[in-house]
Design a protein around this motif. Sequence first.
Motif, PDB file in Angstrom:
ATOM      1  N   TRP A  44       0.833  -1.200   0.000  1.00  0.00           N
ATOM      2  CA  TRP A  44       0.000   0.000   0.000  1.00  0.00           C
ATOM      3  C   TRP A  44       0.871   1.255   0.000  1.00  0.00           C
ATOM      4  O   TRP A  44       0.660   2.175  -0.790  1.00  0.00           O
ATOM      5  CB  TRP A  44      -0.934  -0.025   1.207  1.00  0.00           C
ATOM      6  CG  TRP A  44      -1.806   1.174   1.401  1.00  0.00           C
ATOM      7  CD1 TRP A  44      -1.824   1.980   2.510  1.00  0.00           C
ATOM      8  CD2 TRP A  44      -2.801   1.692   0.516  1.00  0.00           C
ATOM      9  NE1 TRP A  44      -2.770   2.970   2.350  1.00  0.00           N
ATOM     10  CE2 TRP A  44      -3.387   2.817   1.133  1.00  0.00           C
ATOM     11  CE3 TRP A  44      -3.249   1.317  -0.746  1.00  0.00           C
ATOM     12  CZ2 TRP A  44      -4.398   3.572   0.545  1.00  0.00           C
ATOM     13  CZ3 TRP A  44      -4.266   2.072  -1.346  1.00  0.00           C
ATOM     14  CH2 TRP A  44      -4.823   3.178  -0.706  1.00  0.00           C
ATOM     15  N   LEU A  63     -11.409   2.563  -4.272  1.00  0.00           N
ATOM     16  CA  LEU A  63     -11.350   1.539  -3.225  1.00  0.00           C
ATOM     17  C   LEU A  63     -12.625   0.705  -3.103  1.00  0.00           C
ATOM     18  O   LEU A  63     -12.864   0.104  -2.058  1.00  0.00           O
ATOM     19  CB  LEU A  63     -11.053   2.208  -1.872  1.00  0.00           C
ATOM     20  CG  LEU A  63      -9.734   2.963  -1.759  1.00  0.00           C
ATOM     21  CD1 LEU A  63      -9.610   3.614  -0.386  1.00  0.00           C
ATOM     22  CD2 LEU A  63      -8.553   2.056  -2.031  1.00  0.00           C
ATOM     23  N   VAL A  69      -9.713  -1.269   5.670  1.00  0.00           N
ATOM     24  CA  VAL A  69      -8.485  -0.484   5.756  1.00  0.00           C
ATOM     25  C   VAL A  69      -8.271  -0.122   7.217  1.00  0.00           C
ATOM     26  O   VAL A  69      -9.184   0.354   7.888  1.00  0.00           O
ATOM     27  CB  VAL A  69      -8.506   0.766   4.844  1.00  0.00           C
ATOM     28  CG1 VAL A  69      -9.656   1.681   5.156  1.00  0.00           C
ATOM     29  CG2 VAL A  69      -7.198   1.525   4.893  1.00  0.00           C
ATOM     30  N   VAL A  74      -5.016   4.320   6.530  1.00  0.00           N
ATOM     31  CA  VAL A  74      -5.611   5.646   6.327  1.00  0.00           C
ATOM     32  C   VAL A  74      -4.560   6.715   6.603  1.00  0.00           C
ATOM     33  O   VAL A  74      -4.472   7.718   5.888  1.00  0.00           O
ATOM     34  CB  VAL A  74      -6.858   5.853   7.223  1.00  0.00           C
ATOM     35  CG1 VAL A  74      -7.437   7.244   7.035  1.00  0.00           C
ATOM     36  CG2 VAL A  74      -7.917   4.798   6.935  1.00  0.00           C
ATOM     37  N   LEU A  77      -2.321   7.193   3.669  1.00  0.00           N
ATOM     38  CA  LEU A  77      -3.019   7.967   2.640  1.00  0.00           C
ATOM     39  C   LEU A  77      -3.039   9.453   2.996  1.00  0.00           C
ATOM     40  O   LEU A  77      -2.746  10.309   2.155  1.00  0.00           O
ATOM     41  CB  LEU A  77      -4.446   7.441   2.472  1.00  0.00           C
ATOM     42  CG  LEU A  77      -5.333   8.185   1.494  1.00  0.00           C
ATOM     43  CD1 LEU A  77      -4.803   8.072   0.071  1.00  0.00           C
ATOM     44  CD2 LEU A  77      -6.757   7.649   1.577  1.00  0.00           C
ATOM     45  N   VAL A  91     -10.716  10.055  -3.164  1.00  0.00           N
ATOM     46  CA  VAL A  91     -10.874   8.657  -2.778  1.00  0.00           C
ATOM     47  C   VAL A  91     -12.301   8.256  -3.112  1.00  0.00           C
ATOM     48  O   VAL A  91     -13.254   8.830  -2.585  1.00  0.00           O
ATOM     49  CB  VAL A  91     -10.597   8.459  -1.271  1.00  0.00           C
ATOM     50  CG1 VAL A  91     -10.756   7.002  -0.889  1.00  0.00           C
ATOM     51  CG2 VAL A  91      -9.211   8.960  -0.910  1.00  0.00           C
ATOM     52  N   PRO A  94     -14.769   4.288  -0.724  1.00  0.00           N
ATOM     53  CA  PRO A  94     -13.944   3.628   0.298  1.00  0.00           C
ATOM     54  C   PRO A  94     -14.796   2.773   1.231  1.00  0.00           C
ATOM     55  O   PRO A  94     -16.014   2.951   1.325  1.00  0.00           O
ATOM     56  CB  PRO A  94     -13.368   4.811   1.070  1.00  0.00           C
ATOM     57  CG  PRO A  94     -14.449   5.842   0.989  1.00  0.00           C
ATOM     58  CD  PRO A  94     -15.021   5.694  -0.404  1.00  0.00           C
ATOM     59  N   GLN A  97     -15.027   2.628   7.209  1.00  0.00           N
ATOM     60  CA  GLN A  97     -14.156   3.125   8.274  1.00  0.00           C
ATOM     61  C   GLN A  97     -13.222   4.229   7.792  1.00  0.00           C
ATOM     62  O   GLN A  97     -12.781   5.053   8.593  1.00  0.00           O
ATOM     63  CB  GLN A  97     -13.381   1.993   8.954  1.00  0.00           C
ATOM     64  CG  GLN A  97     -12.408   1.250   8.102  1.00  0.00           C
ATOM     65  CD  GLN A  97     -13.022   0.077   7.360  1.00  0.00           C
ATOM     66  OE1 GLN A  97     -14.225  -0.045   7.217  1.00  0.00           O
ATOM     67  NE2 GLN A  97     -12.168  -0.801   6.874  1.00  0.00           N
ATOM     68  N   LEU A  98     -12.915   4.296   6.500  1.00  0.00           N
ATOM     69  CA  LEU A  98     -11.955   5.299   6.021  1.00  0.00           C
ATOM     70  C   LEU A  98     -12.425   6.730   6.273  1.00  0.00           C
ATOM     71  O   LEU A  98     -11.686   7.512   6.880  1.00  0.00           O
ATOM     72  CB  LEU A  98     -11.625   5.073   4.548  1.00  0.00           C
ATOM     73  CG  LEU A  98     -10.500   5.968   4.029  1.00  0.00           C
ATOM     74  CD1 LEU A  98      -9.590   5.192   3.098  1.00  0.00           C
ATOM     75  CD2 LEU A  98     -11.042   7.190   3.333  1.00  0.00           C
ATOM     76  N   LEU A 102     -10.561   9.395   8.895  1.00  0.00           N
ATOM     77  CA  LEU A 102     -10.106  10.713   8.420  1.00  0.00           C
ATOM     78  C   LEU A 102     -10.711  11.834   9.262  1.00  0.00           C
ATOM     79  O   LEU A 102     -10.014  12.765   9.664  1.00  0.00           O
ATOM     80  CB  LEU A 102     -10.473  10.921   6.953  1.00  0.00           C
ATOM     81  CG  LEU A 102      -9.601  10.241   5.919  1.00  0.00           C
ATOM     82  CD1 LEU A 102     -10.197  10.440   4.531  1.00  0.00           C
ATOM     83  CD2 LEU A 102      -8.173  10.756   5.965  1.00  0.00           C
ATOM     84  N   VAL A 114     -13.469  12.654  -0.296  1.00  0.00           N
ATOM     85  CA  VAL A 114     -14.040  11.317  -0.290  1.00  0.00           C
ATOM     86  C   VAL A 114     -15.329  11.353  -1.107  1.00  0.00           C
ATOM     87  O   VAL A 114     -16.242  12.120  -0.812  1.00  0.00           O
ATOM     88  CB  VAL A 114     -14.319  10.811   1.139  1.00  0.00           C
ATOM     89  CG1 VAL A 114     -14.977   9.451   1.114  1.00  0.00           C
ATOM     90  CG2 VAL A 114     -13.030  10.772   1.950  1.00  0.00           C
TER      91      VAL A 114
END
Length: 116
Positions: A44, A63, A69, A74, A77, A91, A94, A97-98, A102, A114
Amino acid sequence: MDAPHVVGGPAQVPGRAALEVSPLPGRSGIRARGEISVLTRPSWEQALSELARQHASVSYVELSDVAFVDVAGVSALAVTAMNLPDGRVVVENPPPQLPRVLEMFWPGLDRIEVAV
Protein backbone atom coordinates in the motif's frame (compact mmCIF):
# COMPACT_ATOMS: atom_id res chain seq x y z
CA MET A 1 3.15 0.72 -11.87
CA ASP A 2 2.11 -0.93 -15.10
CA ALA A 3 0.97 -4.27 -13.73
CA PRO A 4 -1.04 -5.14 -10.63
CA HIS A 5 1.05 -5.85 -7.55
CA VAL A 6 -0.22 -8.61 -5.28
CA VAL A 7 0.72 -9.22 -1.67
CA GLY A 8 -0.35 -12.50 -0.13
CA GLY A 9 -2.05 -14.80 -2.59
CA PRO A 10 -5.14 -14.82 -4.75
CA ALA A 11 -6.90 -17.26 -2.44
CA GLN A 12 -8.03 -16.01 0.94
CA VAL A 13 -6.26 -18.11 3.54
CA PRO A 14 -7.11 -17.50 7.21
CA GLY A 15 -4.49 -15.20 8.69
CA ARG A 16 -3.28 -14.00 5.27
CA ALA A 17 -4.52 -10.87 3.59
CA ALA A 18 -4.11 -9.98 -0.05
CA LEU A 19 -3.91 -6.59 -1.70
CA GLU A 20 -3.79 -5.91 -5.41
CA VAL A 21 -3.04 -2.39 -6.62
CA SER A 22 -3.16 -1.37 -10.27
CA PRO A 23 -3.24 1.87 -12.24
CA LEU A 24 -6.59 3.39 -13.13
CA PRO A 25 -7.19 3.26 -16.87
CA GLY A 26 -7.69 6.69 -18.40
CA ARG A 27 -7.01 8.71 -15.23
CA SER A 28 -4.19 9.52 -12.88
CA GLY A 29 -4.55 7.18 -9.94
CA ILE A 30 -4.75 3.67 -8.54
CA ARG A 31 -7.35 0.99 -7.88
CA ALA A 32 -6.95 -1.30 -4.87
CA ARG A 33 -8.59 -4.66 -4.17
CA GLY A 34 -8.43 -6.69 -0.98
CA GLU A 35 -7.44 -5.50 2.47
CA ILE A 36 -5.14 -2.74 3.69
CA SER A 37 -3.68 -3.95 6.97
CA VAL A 38 -0.38 -4.67 8.68
CA LEU A 39 0.18 -7.60 6.30
CA THR A 40 -0.31 -5.53 3.14
CA ARG A 41 0.94 -2.12 4.30
CA PRO A 42 4.30 -2.28 2.47
CA SER A 43 2.51 -2.76 -0.84
CA TRP A 44 0.00 0.00 0.00
CA GLU A 45 2.76 2.45 0.93
CA GLN A 46 4.69 1.58 -2.23
CA ALA A 47 1.56 2.25 -4.34
CA LEU A 48 1.00 5.59 -2.56
CA SER A 49 4.62 6.59 -3.17
CA GLU A 50 4.20 5.87 -6.87
CA LEU A 51 0.92 7.81 -6.86
CA ALA A 52 2.70 10.82 -5.34
CA ARG A 53 5.50 10.63 -7.92
CA GLN A 54 2.98 10.67 -10.78
CA HIS A 55 0.61 13.20 -9.19
CA ALA A 56 -0.62 16.06 -11.36
CA SER A 57 -3.35 18.23 -9.85
CA VAL A 58 -5.85 15.47 -8.99
CA SER A 59 -5.09 11.83 -8.28
CA TYR A 60 -7.77 9.19 -7.82
CA VAL A 61 -7.77 6.25 -5.41
CA GLU A 62 -10.56 3.79 -6.21
CA LEU A 63 -11.35 1.54 -3.23
CA SER A 64 -14.71 -0.08 -4.04
CA ASP A 65 -13.12 -3.55 -3.86
CA VAL A 66 -11.32 -2.93 -0.56
CA ALA A 67 -13.01 -4.81 2.29
CA PHE A 68 -11.04 -3.21 5.12
CA VAL A 69 -8.48 -0.48 5.76
CA ASP A 70 -6.81 -0.09 9.14
CA VAL A 71 -5.90 3.21 10.83
CA ALA A 72 -2.27 2.98 9.68
CA GLY A 73 -3.45 2.52 6.08
CA VAL A 74 -5.61 5.65 6.33
CA SER A 75 -2.69 7.44 7.96
CA ALA A 76 -0.42 6.55 5.03
CA LEU A 77 -3.02 7.97 2.64
CA ALA A 78 -3.40 11.17 4.68
CA VAL A 79 0.36 11.71 4.95
CA THR A 80 0.75 11.14 1.20
CA ALA A 81 -1.95 13.72 0.47
CA MET A 82 -0.49 16.26 2.91
CA ASN A 83 2.97 15.92 1.33
CA LEU A 84 1.78 16.61 -2.21
CA PRO A 85 3.05 19.95 -3.52
CA ASP A 86 -0.45 20.93 -4.69
CA GLY A 87 -3.79 19.51 -5.72
CA ARG A 88 -5.78 16.79 -4.02
CA VAL A 89 -6.52 13.08 -3.83
CA VAL A 90 -10.05 11.91 -4.57
CA VAL A 91 -10.87 8.66 -2.78
CA GLU A 92 -13.74 6.87 -4.48
CA ASN A 93 -16.03 4.30 -2.82
CA PRO A 94 -13.94 3.63 0.30
CA PRO A 95 -14.87 1.15 3.02
CA PRO A 96 -16.97 2.84 5.72
CA GLN A 97 -14.16 3.13 8.27
CA LEU A 98 -11.95 5.30 6.02
CA PRO A 99 -14.04 8.52 6.16
CA ARG A 100 -14.62 8.02 9.89
CA VAL A 101 -10.89 7.67 10.59
CA LEU A 102 -10.11 10.71 8.42
CA GLU A 103 -12.68 12.80 10.28
CA MET A 104 -11.42 11.59 13.67
CA PHE A 105 -7.69 12.20 13.13
CA TRP A 106 -7.56 14.73 10.26
CA PRO A 107 -10.71 16.85 10.44
CA GLY A 108 -10.75 19.49 7.75
CA LEU A 109 -7.98 17.89 5.67
CA ASP A 110 -8.80 19.51 2.33
CA ARG A 111 -6.19 17.55 0.36
CA ILE A 112 -8.46 14.47 0.44
CA GLU A 113 -11.95 14.40 -1.04
CA VAL A 114 -14.04 11.32 -0.29
CA ALA A 115 -16.56 10.43 -3.01
CA VAL A 116 -18.98 7.70 -2.03
